[in-house]
Design a protein around this motif. Structure first.
Motif, mmCIF file in Angstrom:
data_model
loop_
_atom_site.group_PDB
_atom_site.id
_atom_site.type_symbol
_atom_site.label_atom_id
_atom_site.label_comp_id
_atom_site.label_asym_id
_atom_site.label_seq_id
_atom_site.Cartn_x
_atom_site.Cartn_y
_atom_site.Cartn_z
ATOM 1 N N ALA A 1 0.434 -1.617 0.044
ATOM 2 C CA ALA A 1 0.382 0.335 -0.300
ATOM 3 C C ALA A 1 0.607 1.092 -0.415
ATOM 4 C CB ALA A 1 -0.805 0.397 1.087
ATOM 5 N N GLU A 2 1.306 1.246 0.733
ATOM 6 C CA GLU A 2 3.450 2.138 0.529
ATOM 7 C C GLU A 2 3.308 2.645 -0.371
ATOM 8 O OE1 GLU A 2 4.710 5.057 2.118
ATOM 9 O OE2 GLU A 2 3.089 4.737 3.154
ATOM 10 N N MET A 3 3.788 1.568 -1.657
ATOM 11 C CA MET A 3 4.426 1.820 -2.734
ATOM 12 C C MET A 3 3.940 1.766 -3.583
ATOM 13 S SD MET A 3 7.668 0.331 -2.304
ATOM 14 C CE MET A 3 7.589 2.098 -1.008
ATOM 15 N N ARG A 4 1.944 1.632 -3.595
ATOM 16 C CA ARG A 4 1.007 2.428 -3.965
ATOM 17 C C ARG A 4 0.729 3.569 -3.872
ATOM 18 N NH1 ARG A 4 -0.693 -1.075 -8.105
ATOM 19 N NH2 ARG A 4 -0.881 -2.973 -7.600
ATOM 20 N N ARG A 5 1.115 4.007 -2.815
ATOM 21 C CA ARG A 5 0.866 5.023 -2.329
ATOM 22 C C ARG A 5 1.383 6.726 -3.081
ATOM 23 N NH1 ARG A 5 2.997 9.131 0.574
ATOM 24 N NH2 ARG A 5 3.923 8.283 1.259
ATOM 25 N N MET A 6 3.303 5.744 -3.327
ATOM 26 C CA MET A 6 4.744 5.949 -3.598
ATOM 27 C C MET A 6 4.305 6.718 -5.005
ATOM 28 S SD MET A 6 7.935 5.697 -1.606
ATOM 29 C CE MET A 6 7.492 5.774 -0.225
ATOM 30 N N GLY A 7 3.030 6.133 -6.167
ATOM 31 C CA GLY A 7 2.927 6.241 -6.769
ATOM 32 C C GLY A 7 3.438 4.905 -7.744
ATOM 33 N N TYR A 8 4.028 4.136 -7.647
ATOM 34 C CA TYR A 8 4.157 2.776 -8.257
ATOM 35 C C TYR A 8 2.995 2.265 -7.867
ATOM 36 C CZ TYR A 8 8.390 3.565 -6.886
ATOM 37 O OH TYR A 8 10.233 3.909 -6.523
ATOM 38 N N GLN A 9 2.817 1.361 -9.458
ATOM 39 C CA GLN A 9 1.498 0.841 -9.827
ATOM 40 C C GLN A 9 1.273 -0.340 -10.441
ATOM 41 O OE1 GLN A 9 0.131 2.900 -13.847
ATOM 42 N NE2 GLN A 9 1.533 4.188 -13.446
ATOM 43 N N ARG A 10 2.675 -0.980 -10.299
ATOM 44 C CA ARG A 10 2.680 -2.467 -10.258
ATOM 45 C C ARG A 10 3.596 -2.902 -9.373
ATOM 46 N NH1 ARG A 10 4.212 -4.682 -16.099
ATOM 47 N NH2 ARG A 10 5.574 -2.446 -16.285
ATOM 48 N N ILE A 11 3.352 -3.503 -8.581
ATOM 49 C CA ILE A 11 3.928 -4.201 -7.171
ATOM 50 C C ILE A 11 3.931 -6.141 -6.958
ATOM 51 C CG2 ILE A 11 3.553 -4.383 -4.072
ATOM 52 C CD1 ILE A 11 3.443 -1.642 -6.002
ATOM 53 N N VAL A 12 5.327 -6.345 -6.377
ATOM 54 C CA VAL A 12 5.699 -8.303 -6.364
ATOM 55 C C VAL A 12 6.278 -8.276 -5.200
ATOM 56 C CG1 VAL A 12 7.067 -9.229 -7.076
ATOM 57 C CG2 VAL A 12 6.636 -7.811 -9.027
ATOM 58 N N VAL A 13 5.442 -8.996 -4.441
ATOM 59 C CA VAL A 13 6.104 -8.984 -2.451
ATOM 60 C C VAL A 13 7.235 -10.348 -3.293
ATOM 61 C CG1 VAL A 13 4.369 -8.373 -1.814
ATOM 62 C CG2 VAL A 13 4.004 -10.430 -3.069
ATOM 63 N N TYR A 14 7.841 -10.182 -2.793
ATOM 64 C CA TYR A 14 9.442 -11.137 -2.772
ATOM 65 C C TYR A 14 9.961 -11.402 -1.827
ATOM 66 C CZ TYR A 14 12.941 -12.394 -5.389
ATOM 67 O OH TYR A 14 14.272 -13.544 -6.542
ATOM 68 N N GLY A 15 9.830 -12.647 -1.705
ATOM 69 C CA GLY A 15 9.873 -13.110 -0.446
ATOM 70 C C GLY A 15 10.793 -14.987 0.272
ATOM 71 N N CYS A 16 11.407 -14.593 1.186
ATOM 72 C CA CYS A 16 12.094 -15.735 1.812
ATOM 73 C C CYS A 16 11.876 -16.981 3.030
ATOM 74 C CB CYS A 16 13.705 -15.581 1.068
ATOM 75 S SG CYS A 16 14.491 -17.500 1.376
ATOM 76 N N SER A 17 11.587 -18.246 2.537
ATOM 77 C CA SER A 17 11.746 -19.226 3.944
ATOM 78 C C SER A 17 10.473 -18.610 4.558
ATOM 79 C CB SER A 17 12.605 -18.708 5.136
ATOM 80 O OG SER A 17 12.425 -19.594 5.905
ATOM 81 N N LEU A 18 10.082 -18.314 5.701
ATOM 82 C CA LEU A 18 8.764 -17.405 6.258
ATOM 83 C C LEU A 18 8.272 -16.387 5.374
ATOM 84 C CD1 LEU A 18 7.977 -16.607 9.758
ATOM 85 C CD2 LEU A 18 8.631 -14.507 8.659
ATOM 86 N N GLY A 19 9.680 -14.871 5.222
ATOM 87 C CA GLY A 19 8.866 -14.011 4.415
ATOM 88 C C GLY A 19 7.942 -15.193 3.000
ATOM 89 N N GLY A 20 8.700 -15.597 1.662
ATOM 90 C CA GLY A 20 7.817 -16.518 1.133
ATOM 91 C C GLY A 20 7.023 -16.692 1.229
ATOM 92 N N SER A 21 6.165 -17.594 2.393
ATOM 93 C CA SER A 21 5.068 -17.719 3.524
ATOM 94 C C SER A 21 4.070 -16.291 3.255
ATOM 95 C CB SER A 21 5.180 -18.817 3.995
ATOM 96 O OG SER A 21 6.330 -19.846 3.876
ATOM 97 N N ALA A 22 4.841 -15.553 3.885
ATOM 98 C CA ALA A 22 3.432 -14.077 3.723
ATOM 99 C C ALA A 22 3.507 -13.158 2.806
ATOM 100 C CB ALA A 22 4.994 -13.674 5.307
ATOM 101 N N ALA A 23 4.391 -13.507 1.484
ATOM 102 C CA ALA A 23 4.617 -12.625 0.164
ATOM 103 C C ALA A 23 3.102 -13.816 -0.311
ATOM 104 C CB ALA A 23 5.314 -13.259 -0.511
ATOM 105 N N ILE A 24 2.625 -14.714 -0.248
ATOM 106 C CA ILE A 24 1.898 -16.217 -0.254
ATOM 107 C C ILE A 24 0.526 -15.575 0.054
ATOM 108 C CG2 ILE A 24 0.674 -17.999 -0.912
ATOM 109 C CD1 ILE A 24 3.566 -19.122 -1.174
ATOM 110 N N ILE A 25 1.031 -15.348 1.570
ATOM 111 C CA ILE A 25 -0.422 -14.764 2.200
ATOM 112 C C ILE A 25 -0.813 -13.539 2.136
ATOM 113 C CG2 ILE A 25 -1.960 -14.780 4.578
ATOM 114 C CD1 ILE A 25 0.387 -16.695 5.029
ATOM 115 N N ALA A 26 0.206 -12.208 1.883
ATOM 116 C CA ALA A 26 -0.161 -11.423 1.204
ATOM 117 C C ALA A 26 -1.455 -10.997 0.571
ATOM 118 C CB ALA A 26 1.108 -10.416 1.542
#
Length: 310
Positions: A145-170
């Motif tokens: 949401a913060e990246m959208r607020r800054m004007g970015y139009q395409r957002i990719v979440v990129y995670g590893c291990s627990l962060g990868g799981s969180a990226a999927i859930i997000a």
């Protein structure tokens, strides 16, 4: 007065031992060895995007709906770009986990937000450890949401291990997230815990997968109660909700921290927009170091599949 027989005492003692071991494993699940949140009044990062990759950056902060503040670095692309990559680190780590990827991200023309998840680094927290990817997914949604607020139009979440799981859930929670890259990700914490005990039992010649599965359910249930996690979803259960957005699942064939079966479970729950690359010879979260140019090429192909800017 109630007197317990010898058998009852033994049974009570066995139950107590099981509960103690489950409690200790629950603590280890949320606070892995070496985990400690630094004092924000005295701690500074020795490595930065400038020192590690020669790239300019700016300090950023933003809030989650519950009011806590997340802090990190924004590394702008060399040329104006509508793509922002939001990185989500693993258990006991912080924003620096993706410093080694920065050069690759920069070459691919994306801006990058590297931030500390709650309870890690300089983001708000009280050293409580991880939130089974659920709290971390909320952080990922706030970062997107913060990246959208800054004007970015395409957002990719990129995670590893627990962060990868969180990226999927997000991405399952937030339909405005355009794509997911998840490496060495935990399909479910029940299976992650079960894997550990299953390997120990098999090492002693005991094949009792049902015991391991029951142990996994017990430890995760205890953990949810202990940290007050009322809402819980696993990454594998979240996968179907991401379609038709693209998802890239990466996993090292020599990853003995999170077994490759987790990647296969995630892929099985996805649709035709999910691609899987088993990285030969890679371990846990070191795919880029092992595969190098092939890794960069695979990520470039993935970014090309993102839907057009809205």
């Amino acid at each position: 007065m109630i007197f317990l027989t010898g058998g009852a005492l033994l049974a009570a003692g066995a139950v107590l031992i099981v509960l103690i071991v489950a409690w200790l494993q629950s603590k280890a699940l949320t606070s892995p060895p070496g985990y400690a949140q630094p004092d924000p009044e005295t701690f500074t990062f020795a490595e930065t995007p400038q020192s590690a990759a020669g790239l300019d950056y700016e300090d950023v902060s933003f809030s989650v709906p519950t009011g806590e503040t997340l802090r990190g670095w924004l590394v702008p692309a060399a040329e104006p770009s509508d793509i922002a990559i939001v990185t989500l680190h693993g258990r006991g780590n912080d924003r620096r986990a993706f410093l080694r990827h920065l050069g690759m991200f920069h070459q691919l023309g994306a801006s990058v937000l590297m931030f500390d998840l709650r309870e890690n680094g300089l983001s708000d927290g009280a050293g409580r450890g991880t939130g089974l990817s659920v709290r971390e997914a909320e952080d990922g949604v706030a970062a997107a949401a913060e990246m959208r607020r800054m004007g970015y139009q395409r957002i990719v979440v990129y995670g590893c291990s627990l962060g990868g799981s969180a990226a999927i859930i997000a991405a399952a929670k937030d339909p405005s997230i355009d794509g997911v890259v998840a490496e060495s990700s935990i399909a479910s914490f029940e299976a992650f815990v079960a894997d550990g005990i299953d390997q120990r039992l098999k090492g002693r010649g005991v094949n009792a997968s049902w015991v391991a599965a029951l142990w996994g359910e017990t430890v995760v249930g205890l953990t949810r109660w202990r940290i007050g996690l009322k809402s819980y979803v696993s990454a594998e259960d979240a996968m179907p909700q991401i379609a038709p957005r693209p998802v890239l699942i990466l996993h090292g064939t020599d990853d003995y921290v999170v077994l490759e079966q987790h990647a296969r479970s995630l892929v099985e729950r996805g649709d035709a927009h999910v691609s899987y690359w088993p990285i030969e010879g890679a371990g846990h979260c070191d795919g880029y170091e092992v595969a190098g140019d092939a890794y960069r090429a695979r990520l470039a192909e993935f970014l090309a599949t993102l839907p057009p800017a809205k």
